[in-house]
Design an enzyme around this catalytic site. Structure first.
Site, mmCIF file in Angstrom:
data_model
loop_
_atom_site.group_PDB
_atom_site.id
_atom_site.type_symbol
_atom_site.label_atom_id
_atom_site.label_comp_id
_atom_site.label_asym_id
_atom_site.label_seq_id
_atom_site.Cartn_x
_atom_site.Cartn_y
_atom_site.Cartn_z
ATOM 1 C CE LYS A 113 27.573 43.558 40.844
ATOM 2 N NZ LYS A 113 28.726 44.117 41.601
HETATM 3 C C1 LIG Z 1 28.712 44.498 42.902
HETATM 4 C C2 LIG Z 1 29.994 44.601 43.648
HETATM 5 C C3 LIG Z 1 30.042 44.685 45.060
HETATM 6 C C4 LIG Z 1 28.801 44.765 45.913
HETATM 7 O O1 LIG Z 1 28.056 43.596 45.881
HETATM 8 P P1 LIG Z 1 26.575 43.517 46.480
HETATM 9 O O2 LIG Z 1 26.126 42.149 46.187
HETATM 10 O O3 LIG Z 1 25.792 44.557 45.745
HETATM 11 O O4 LIG Z 1 26.635 43.835 47.920
HETATM 12 C C5 LIG Z 1 31.276 44.709 45.670
HETATM 13 N N1 LIG Z 1 32.423 44.683 44.956
HETATM 14 C C6 LIG Z 1 32.425 44.606 43.608
HETATM 15 C C7 LIG Z 1 33.728 44.600 42.884
HETATM 16 C C8 LIG Z 1 31.223 44.556 42.898
HETATM 17 O O5 LIG Z 1 31.229 44.497 41.554
#
Ligand SMILES: *Cc1c(COP(=O)(O)O)cnc(C)c1O
Length: 469
Positions: A113
């Site tokens: 993220k």
């Molecule tokens: C947010 C997140 C996901 C999922 O991502 P999306 O974009 O919501 O599909 C997967 N793995 C981790 C570690 C995350 O923080």
């Protein structure tokens, strides 16, 4: 480039108009009016670029209301070796010939993220400064999103963050990551309830339109178009590292919850990046796997949403999914509105036609699979044994499904969405060892904490924000 809503509102908007917004006024999500196609000459030119320059090129195709020199400076301030630990920013980690991880988790909070949120921080500061405005970001988190937002916005002019989290329910590492921030513009509020209580408070505050306007409340949730756009870049960067020429194809497997990350892969593919398959990997919360297998989309209630060992994928509905459905239905906004605003509300699910279902993989390259706790543990063990690499639980969901779906002759790239240090309990269960963590974070849990504990109360949260803006 202009933007429209998936539910038909055709008011023309530019990038800066939607940057600070969430949903479109009609309840839809924003998408560009078309996807710019990247021709062979452009791909060849991009192959040689640094990550920051590549980001600038891709962002420029979608952003026509920030001067190029400013946008370039923003990209270069965001994607630095100092923040992401390597000059490649998203290097590949080869596992075996034809199989590699894409390292997306070397930013400040050790999850992918950061790739988008760090850019958002720079864009918000720039845009607010240009307008002479301020913004108070209100959010709820059970882990990765809140910390990524706080590390992106800390110290940024014009922005404050008010982040609600369920008191005592995040892992000690996650709590320490957020609560150790001492920046004056970051406010941690630990609510004496569960994550849903936090989310309900955010909704209640956001639905009070007078309060929202008066206190300039904004969000940074995963439906924000700028976050999605930032994620498009690493699909290109990974492709260039995995191939020698632009005649080659690759496939990606993406651990998925809200469909944000893999939706960026869809955008990259629509732009002409030679992607064979986009493999959606879910955990036991398999709303998306069900859709890609059956053509039926059936969000779950809170009671049927399971707590798993890949918690960042524990979602009841996939909030970005409407974007893909819009494309799948040939951008028929009337139908999208009927499916999402009417059928979901009245019958709790919708189903696409057999012909549309056939297009999911034939035209758009999507396939899917799911993984369970046992699969995660087995995959973490296998990866450690066969490749000498420790992966986190979400990446393990991805690798498990990638191994099932890969095709001969087409390299499979698995997006690494977090580092194992963030989810140490399951790593210890699988391997009997404590996963390594970056040296700079060795003393994280010992640092002083800055957090306000509060009962579940909309009024107290409103008062707290009012006292701090
Ligand atoms: C947010 C997140 C996901 C999922 O991502 P999306 O974009 O919501 O599909 C997967 N793995 C981790 C570690 C995350 O923080």
């Amino acid at each position: 480039m202009k933007y429209l809503s998936t539910r038909g509102d055709k008011t023309e908007r530019h990038f800066s108009d939607i940057l600070l917004e969430g949903l479109a006024p009609d309840g839809g999500l924003y998408l560009p009016t078309s996807y710019p196609r990247v021709d062979a000459a452009t791909l060849a030119r991009w192959r040689g670029l640094s990550y920051a320059d590549l980001a600038f090129e891709i962002l420029s195709l979608y952003i026509d209301d920030i001067p190029a020199a400013d946008l370039k400076a923003i990209a270069h301030r965001t994607y630095t070796e100092a923040v992401f630990g390597t000059p490649a920013i998203t290097p590949l980690k080869p596992l075996e010939p034809g199989l590699a991880l894409v390292a997306l988790s070397n930013g400040p909070t050790l999850a992918f993220k950061d790739m988008a949120m760090q850019l958002l921080g720079q864009l918000f500061e720039y845009e607010l400064g240009r307008r002479g405005e301020t913004l108070n970001i209100l959010g709820a988190t059970s882990g990765d999103t809140g910390s990524a937002a706080e590390y992106a916005m800390r110290g940024k002019a014009g922005v404050q963050v008010f982040m609600l989290s369920p008191h005592g329910r995040m892992s000690p590492f996650q709590q320490a990551q957020m609560f150790s921030l001492q920046d004056a513009n970051i406010h941690n509020i630990a609510v004496q309830g569960v994550f849903d209580d936090c989310q309900d408070i955010v909704k209640a505050v956001s639905n009070d339109l007078d309060y929202k306007r008066a206190h300039r409340i904004g969000t940074v949730n995963s439906i924000n178009w700028a976050r999605l756009l930032a994620q498009v870049v690493y699909y290109f960067a990974a492709y260039f590292q995995a191939t020698k020429t632009d005649a080659e194809q690759v496939s990606f497997t993406v651990p998925s919850g809200n469909f944000g990350n893999v939706c960026a892969g869809h955008v990259a593919r629509m732009m002409g990046l030679p992607i064979a398959q986009l493999v959606v990997a879910t955990n036991e919360n398999d709303v998306l796997d069900e859709f890609f297998r059956t053509g039926v989309y059936r969000p779950r209630g809170a009671a049927q949403t399971l707590e798993t060992s890949s918690p960042s994928m524990d979602i009841s509905k996939a909030s970005n999914f409407e974007r893909f459905v819009f494309d799948l239905l040939d951008r028929d906004a009337t139908r999208v509105r009927r499916l999402f605003a009417e059928e979901l509300a009245t019958q709790g699910f919708f189903e696409v036609s057999a012909e549309e279902r056939a297009r999911i993989s034939a035209r758009y390259g999507f396939v899917s699979g799911r993984s369970t706790h046992q699969d995660r543990v087995a995959t973490i063990q296998r990866c450690h044994r066969s490749y000498g690499q420790i992966i986190d639980t979400h990446t393990a969901d991805g690798l498990k499904v990638a191994l099932e779906k890969r095709e001969p002759g087409i390299p499979m790239l698995v997006l690494e969405t977090a580092l194992p240090a963030k989810f140490a309990v399951t790593i210890e269960e699988a391997l009997g060892i404590v996963p390594p963590r970056p040296a700079a974070l060795a003393d994280l849990e010992q640092r002083p904490k800055r957090v306000h504990v509060m009962p579940v109360s909309v009024d107290l949260v409103k008062q707290f924000i009012a006292d701090h803006v």
